[in-house]
Design an enzyme around this catalytic site. Structure first.
Site, short mmCIF file in Angstrom:
data_model
loop_
_atom_site.label_atom_id
_atom_site.label_comp_id
_atom_site.label_asym_id
_atom_site.label_seq_id
_atom_site.Cartn_x
_atom_site.Cartn_y
_atom_site.Cartn_z
N LYS A 76 0.83 -1.18 0.00
CA LYS A 76 0.00 0.00 0.00
C LYS A 76 0.87 1.24 0.00
O LYS A 76 0.45 2.32 -0.40
CB LYS A 76 -0.87 0.02 1.27
CG LYS A 76 -1.91 -1.06 1.35
CD LYS A 76 -2.65 -0.88 2.70
CE LYS A 76 -3.60 -1.99 3.00
NZ LYS A 76 -4.23 -1.83 4.34
N ILE A 143 9.61 2.42 -0.98
CA ILE A 143 10.85 2.27 -0.23
C ILE A 143 11.59 0.99 -0.60
O ILE A 143 10.99 -0.05 -0.77
CB ILE A 143 10.54 2.36 1.29
CG1 ILE A 143 11.81 2.57 2.11
CG2 ILE A 143 9.77 1.19 1.79
CD1 ILE A 143 11.53 3.22 3.46
N ASP A 145 14.80 -1.21 0.78
CA ASP A 145 15.87 -1.35 1.78
C ASP A 145 16.76 -2.54 1.46
O ASP A 145 17.83 -2.38 0.91
CB ASP A 145 15.36 -1.30 3.23
CG ASP A 145 14.15 -2.17 3.51
OD1 ASP A 145 13.89 -3.12 2.77
OD2 ASP A 145 13.47 -1.89 4.53
N THR A 146 16.30 -3.75 1.77
CA THR A 146 17.13 -4.92 1.45
C THR A 146 17.12 -5.20 -0.06
O THR A 146 18.00 -5.88 -0.57
CB THR A 146 16.60 -6.18 2.16
OG1 THR A 146 15.26 -6.42 1.70
CG2 THR A 146 16.61 -6.02 3.66
N GLY A 147 16.13 -4.69 -0.73
CA GLY A 147 16.00 -4.94 -2.16
C GLY A 147 15.31 -6.25 -2.48
O GLY A 147 15.15 -6.62 -3.63
N LYS A 148 14.87 -6.94 -1.42
CA LYS A 148 14.22 -8.24 -1.58
C LYS A 148 12.94 -8.14 -2.40
O LYS A 148 12.70 -8.93 -3.31
CB LYS A 148 13.91 -8.81 -0.18
CG LYS A 148 14.20 -10.27 -0.04
CD LYS A 148 14.26 -10.71 1.42
CE LYS A 148 13.03 -10.37 2.21
NZ LYS A 148 13.00 -10.99 3.56
N VAL A 195 10.65 5.39 8.91
CA VAL A 195 9.90 6.61 8.59
C VAL A 195 8.45 6.30 8.26
O VAL A 195 8.13 5.18 7.85
CB VAL A 195 10.56 7.37 7.41
CG1 VAL A 195 11.89 7.98 7.82
CG2 VAL A 195 10.74 6.46 6.19
N1 HPA Z 1 8.54 2.86 7.08
C1 HPA Z 1 7.43 2.22 6.67
N2 HPA Z 1 7.45 1.07 6.01
C2 HPA Z 1 8.66 0.55 5.72
C3 HPA Z 1 9.85 1.16 6.11
C4 HPA Z 1 9.79 2.39 6.84
O1 HPA Z 1 10.81 3.00 7.22
N3 HPA Z 1 10.87 0.39 5.68
C5 HPA Z 1 10.30 -0.65 5.04
N4 HPA Z 1 8.98 -0.58 5.05
#
Ligand code: HPA
Ligand code: MG
Length: 225
Positions: A76, A143, A145-148, A195
């Protein structure tokens, strides 16, 4: 050596937010009353997000705006980014008198509980993405992060034989063992902090916040499940 200004600019992968960035004081911004006390700071103001999205839209239009575009929105968290990005792509293509059609499909993963990523990652969404065949596909993620998620989705999308696949990520987080590859279009590269806002949630809360903010300890406790 011949250098071209436009090329130089494109070498910057995104706006880099340094580890020491402590955000803006909440008093300086307008945000929903019901989140008073639940936030630490305004990390990226809404106006800054919007302006950055215009730049990403411009780059995307330049690269893949010559053909019809199939946008795959990762829900979402990606819904606001996707919606604002597509609007900006459309607006810029109109003002450049370019003919471009955009179609948006939605896909969902479930992987976060509280502020922790859970191990299992499964796609919930249309099983049949055969409409991607031969198309230029833009995956839109809030977002990375791990890129998974990005890797799993790229693999999944490739099975439907698109002509081209690009990824737009609004935020890329500097995490240990982070994504080996950056998205093609990056909004901001941010420190490893949780965040919320601009459709990013903490247990489904804070999606209705326009700025990207850091949640406070009080906020974490209040909305814990
Ligand atoms: N905030 C909200 N959802 C997320 C985040 C985050 O920092 N990192 C991965 N999913
Ligand atoms: Mg979430």
């Amino acid at each position: 050596m011949t250098t071209n200004m436009a090329d130089d600019q494109r070498e910057e992968p995104g706006v880099v937010i340094k580890d020491g960035w402590s955000g803006y004081s909440l008093e300086l911004f307008n945000y929903p009353e019901h989140y008073k006390g639940d936030l630490e700071c305004v990390y990226i103001p809404h106006g800054v997000i919007m302006n950055r999205i215009e730049c990403l839209a411009r780059d995307i239009l330049e690269d893949i705006g010559h053909h019809d575009m199939m946008v795959l929105c990762v829900l979402k968290g990606g819904y606001k980014f996707c919606s604002d990005l597509v609007e900006s792509i459309k607006a810029q293509s109109r003002s450049a008198s370019r003919r471009l059609t955009t179609r948006v499909e939605f896909i969902r993963f479930k992987s976060y509980l509280n502020d922790q990523s859970t191990e299992d990652l499964h796609i919930i969404g249309p099983d049949d993405l055969s409409m991607l065949k031969g198309k230029n596909v833009l995956i839109v993620e809030a977002i990375v992060d791990t890129g998974k998620t990005m890797r799993a989705l790229l693999q999944h999308v490739e099975t439907f034989q698109p002509n081209m696949v690009k990824v737009a990520g609004l935020l890329v987080k500097r995490v240990p063992h982070g994504a080996a590859e950056l998205p093609d279009y990056v909004g901001f590269i941010i420190p490893n902090r949780f965040v919320v806002g601009y459709a990013l949630d903490y247990n489904e809360y804070f999606r209705d916040l326009n700025h990207i903010c850091v949640i406070s300890e009080t906020g974490k406790q209040k909305y814990k499940v």
